[in-house]
Scaffold this active site. Sequence first.
Site, PDB file in Angstrom:
ATOM      1  N   ARG A 129       2.580   9.552  -7.379  1.00  0.00           N
ATOM      2  CA  ARG A 129       3.871   9.130  -7.945  1.00  0.00           C
ATOM      3  C   ARG A 129       4.059   9.629  -9.380  1.00  0.00           C
ATOM      4  NH1 ARG A 129       4.731   3.124  -5.312  1.00  0.00           N
ATOM      5  NH2 ARG A 129       5.758   3.946  -3.459  1.00  0.00           N
ATOM      6  N   LYS A 172       6.424  -4.634  11.632  1.00  0.00           N
ATOM      7  CA  LYS A 172       7.565  -5.480  11.976  1.00  0.00           C
ATOM      8  C   LYS A 172       8.781  -4.694  12.422  1.00  0.00           C
ATOM      9  CE  LYS A 172       6.936  -9.832   9.683  1.00  0.00           C
ATOM     10  NZ  LYS A 172       7.589 -10.784   8.798  1.00  0.00           N
ATOM     11  N   GLY A 212       4.615   3.200   2.832  1.00  0.00           N
ATOM     12  CA  GLY A 212       3.408   2.995   2.041  1.00  0.00           C
ATOM     13  C   GLY A 212       2.135   3.101   2.868  1.00  0.00           C
ATOM     14  N   GLY A 222      10.761   1.833   1.873  1.00  0.00           N
ATOM     15  CA  GLY A 222      11.962   1.038   2.129  1.00  0.00           C
ATOM     16  C   GLY A 222      13.237   1.812   1.824  1.00  0.00           C
TER      17      GLY A 222
END
Length: 393
Positions: free
Chosen positions: A36, A197, A350, A374
Amino acid sequence: MNLKTLKNVNLNGKRVLMRVDLNVPIKDGKVQDDTRIRAILPTLNHILKSGASLALLTHLGRPKGRKVESLKTDVIQKQLEDLIEKSVKKVDGCVEDFVKKEVLSLKKGEILLLENIRFYPEEKENDKSFSEKLAISFDLFVNDAFGALHRAHASTEGVTHHLPSFAGFLIEKEIKILSGILISPQRPLCLIVGGAKIDTKIGVLERFIDIADEFLIGGALANTFLASMGLYLGDSLFQKEKIDVANKFLKATKSNNKRCILPEDIVISAEITNEAKAFNVDVSELKEGMKILDIGKLTIEKFKKSLSRSKTIIWNGPMGLYEYAPFEGGTREIIKAIADSDAETIVGGGDSIDALKKYDYKVSDFTHVSTGGGAMLEYLEGKELPALKALQS
Ligand code: ADP
Ligand code: MG
């Protein structure tokens, strides 16, 4: 979409506030992975070379609006200095008078790293007067935190109401690649999704009924789909309340003539340890007291075949509980197939990035590894990202 970029922006002599996503993994006070930090260097170097002075602002971990000693940005300061071979000043705040003093004393080409913005509860509240305070010492704002674009926080959205605001090169690149796929992908396009999920993934799956040619579903995510087909799931991780949603998706793929492949065999076990005894069985053969923890061998082969005929592959979410050796096979084999593929390959998430690093793959083994999990999913889903909207003209 008209993104306001740094092209033709005169930065000479300007004081620039730049929001970045340097939320890097830290262990024993050391940065574990500097991907990053490297990702923001093109924008950072451009700003410095253009004769501006620069203050960097990031979040780090989850301090929940309080000061947490171990989450101070000091650890990033050292790593950044090593990478750019230049000294980086650090100040223990973001909006205080002593910060203002530091900012105003910066010379052309100097960098100041501010404190973890999430030490302040006003950040997530997108507090108006806090945003104003963030902006006060600067001439313009650059956002290069792609991974935080789906959040309307003070440092991502609020601040844009108080300064001329532009997208950095990282955001520009991410949007260019992702929008390219939405508009005119090389076909066949295969969307392969796993992970835990269904909530965070179903939106993308649904939108891609019109975009993808093929769907491969693994991970615990697949369990809810298997349940919707009436299969016994025992103690496996799945979302009972989402069975209808899964069912609806499967019907929609059928009526739109899209191929959707679910696991036909699975790896099951009674326990979750590195020494666990695991069994490869048909999806109909889950035994009581056992859980589905990975996709099986036949499924891996089927997925690979589908990947090999694809020209574009988008992958998000591990195929199994890859953190434990007996259940890593699916994820590992699928990563290899994607990395070896000649297709355009896009990866995000991630845990997915964690997994590819675990098996010694590099960012350069793929066409594009997104810096936002996300944010990437919400962008692909077609949701409006509030901090991105703030950078459009
Ligand atoms: P990403 O961060 O890449 O978007 P997610 O956060 O959605 O991925 O999901 C990753 C998690 O899902 C991992 O911790 C992985 O172990 C877990 N997972 C995948 N398959 C299973 C499974 N069958 N049972 C339990 N957990 C699973
Ligand atoms: Mg995750």
